[in-house]
Design an enzyme around this catalytic site. Structure first.
Site, PDB file in Angstrom:
ATOM      1  CG  ASP A 237      -9.476 -19.161  -2.779  1.00 22.60           C
ATOM      2  OD1 ASP A 237      -9.063 -20.411  -2.514  1.00 22.60           O
ATOM      3  OD2 ASP A 237      -9.588 -18.192  -1.866  1.00 22.60           O
TER       4      ASP A 237
ATOM      5  CB  THR B 115      -6.114 -23.598   3.329  1.00 24.57           C
ATOM      6  OG1 THR B 115      -6.904 -25.164   2.469  1.00 24.57           O
ATOM      7  CG2 THR B 115      -6.980 -22.713   3.837  1.00 24.57           C
TER       8      THR B 115
HETATM    9  N1  PLP Z   1     -10.784 -19.723   0.573  1.00 24.25           N
HETATM   10  C1  PLP Z   1     -11.448 -20.339   0.930  1.00 24.25           C
HETATM   11  C2  PLP Z   1     -12.175 -21.361  -0.233  1.00 24.25           C
HETATM   12  C3  PLP Z   1     -11.960 -21.445   1.643  1.00 24.25           C
HETATM   13  O1  PLP Z   1     -12.650 -22.499   1.276  1.00 24.25           O
HETATM   14  C4  PLP Z   1     -11.323 -20.812   3.061  1.00 24.25           C
HETATM   15  C5  PLP Z   1     -11.956 -21.628   4.318  1.00 24.25           C
HETATM   16  O2  PLP Z   1     -13.454 -22.242   4.241  1.00 24.25           O
HETATM   17  C6  PLP Z   1     -10.634 -19.917   3.047  1.00 24.25           C
HETATM   18  C7  PLP Z   1     -10.012 -19.000   1.435  1.00 24.25           C
HETATM   19  C8  PLP Z   1      -9.627 -19.586   3.916  1.00 24.25           C
HETATM   20  O3  PLP Z   1      -9.015 -20.080   5.270  1.00 24.25           O
HETATM   21  P1  PLP Z   1      -9.011 -19.740   5.868  1.00 24.25           P
HETATM   22  O4  PLP Z   1     -10.150 -20.628   7.458  1.00 24.25           O
HETATM   23  O5  PLP Z   1      -7.544 -20.510   6.694  1.00 24.25           O
HETATM   24  O6  PLP Z   1      -8.671 -18.223   6.720  1.00 24.25           O
END
Ligand code: PLP
Length: 411
Positions: free
Chosen positions: A194, A220
């Protein structure tokens, strides 16, 4: 914007003023370009386009097909991945797509603990990830506060998760995706990287890429990547059909074509040489800020940073993250309280602050400004009750904001 709805209009103008006149240091935020924002406000918001380019469930999709193919093509160039899906509405939905495409209800996942810097979707009980799946988490090393790969390996060997997650929301160091993949291979797990926070750095090669290592990569598009609010999935071609189905009809309906168009614009911007300079400066700025704060006697989690963020440990300063966030905001410095590894305080209070440089760097700020800002943070946090200090610092913040106008960048 037309003044048709005065209440909403006023709130938007106020937000614009806030973004112009404060130092935005929330590590997950940025200023999208005027082109990115205008594209979001286009007629594409009107269009239904369930399905994928060339295989839609609606007529009239010829132009949105063009747009989606452009976004996919540019993302492929940017990240060098075989398969791209630009339809996730958010980072959380990108993660959900991977889970629901490749895991069964109740399967075991292994991710970084929320309090240690992981994201809610990496197995927290309050998120779908911890409700639909069994989740265990790895901690950081209690000595170095860095990822302890031996611990990850031990946990994976013992519990045999179906999916291991590498990635974080609050981790200031390089993540070794190769080591994660070795562990996943050894234990028969899928690996999901991620890269939501570090996508911009990964895109230009300033952070090792998980492409070629992780089975699935999610992100994102609105943090260091500086696009519209949204999500993204990358993988090898062989997983593509399952991911496509998992996303639509699996968890989403009609894609947001105005956002997808705007992702295409952002990816186009990210393919330009200036974007490399921008990402380099993000890191230089974070390092200078880290050095200055250290020189002022602040403790930094892991002692510094390799990326766009810093985690301050305020324990010795005798102020909570919650109070520090509030007091700095009064002076025009906007950042967020954050748990530090093994924090004794709860998530609403915390012992830490998370600071990021992506938005300040977009404004054009460089090393000198970081030095000034470190001094301002020190001043405010050392005299938290002093209105005189807040007034003094607010004035300097205001001058800085005028010298680095965002509309200069946006226009
Ligand atoms: N994954 C990580 C590592 C994040 O920091 C975030 C958001 O802060 C997300 C996923 C989720 O993104 P969203 O807020 O667009 O759902």
């Amino acid at each position: 914007m037309r003044i048709q709805d005065l209440e909403v209009y006023r709130a938007i103008r106020s937000e614009e003023d806030r973004e112009k006149n404060n130092l935005l240091m929330i590590a997950s935020e940025n200023y999208a370009s005027r082109a990115v924002m205008e594209t979001q406000a286009s007629v594409l918001t009107n269009k239904y386009a369930e399905g994928y380019p060339g295989a839609r469930y609606y007529g009239g999709c010829e132009y949105v097909d063009e747009v989606e193919l452009l976004a996919i093509d540019r993302a492929k160039k940017l990240f060098g991945a075989e398969y791209i899906n630009v339809q996730p509405h958010s980072g959380s939905q990108a993660n959900m797509t991977v889970f629901f495409s490749f895991l069964e209800h109740g399967d075991l996942i292994l991710g970084m603990g929320l309090q240690q810097g992981g994201h809610l979707t990496h197995g927290s009980k309050v998120s779908f990830s911890g409700k639909f799946f069994r989740a265990i988490s790895y901690n950081l090393s209690s000595k170095t506060h860095r990822i302890d790969y031996n611990q990850v390996r031990d946990l994976a060997k013992k519990h045999k998760p179906r999916l291991i997650i590498a990635g974080a929301s609050a981790y200031p160091r390089i993540i070794d995706f190769h080591r994660f993949k070795e562990i996943a291979n050894e234990t028969g797990a899928y690996l999901m990287a991620d890269i939501a926070h570090i996508a911009g750095l990964v895109a230009v090669g300033l952070h090792p890429t998980p492409v070629g290592e992780a089975d699935f990569i999610t992100s994102t598009t609105h943090k260091t990547l500086r696009g519209p609010r949204g999500g993204l999935i990358l993988s090898e071609k062989k997983y593509g059909a399952k991911l496509n189905k998992g996303l639509f009809p699996g968890i989403q309906g009609g894609p947001l074509m105005h956002i997808i168009a705007s992702k295409a614009v952002a990816f186009g911007e990210a393919l330009k040489p200036e974007f490399v300079d921008y990402q380099k400066q993000i890191i230089v700025n974070a390092k200078v800020l880290a050095e200055e704060l250290t020189a002022y006697g602040f403790d930094l989690v892991t002692g510094g940073t390799d990326n766009h963020m810093i985690l301050l440990d305020l324990t010795k300063k005798g102020i909570t993250g919650q109070d520090a966030e509030k007091i700095l905001e009064k002076a025009g410095i906007v950042l967020n309280k954050n748990s530090i590894p093994f924090d004794k305080k709860g998530p609403m209070v915390t012992s830490g602050l998370r600071l990021g440089t992506p938005a300040l760097t977009t404004r054009g700020m460089k090393e000198n400004e970081m030095k000034v800002i470190a001094g301002l943070i020190k001043k405010v946090l050392e005299s938290p009750g002093s209105q005189t200090i807040i007034n003094e610092v607010s004035k300097i913040v205001s001058d800085l904001c005028h010298s680095f106008p965002i509309y200069k960048y946006l226009d």
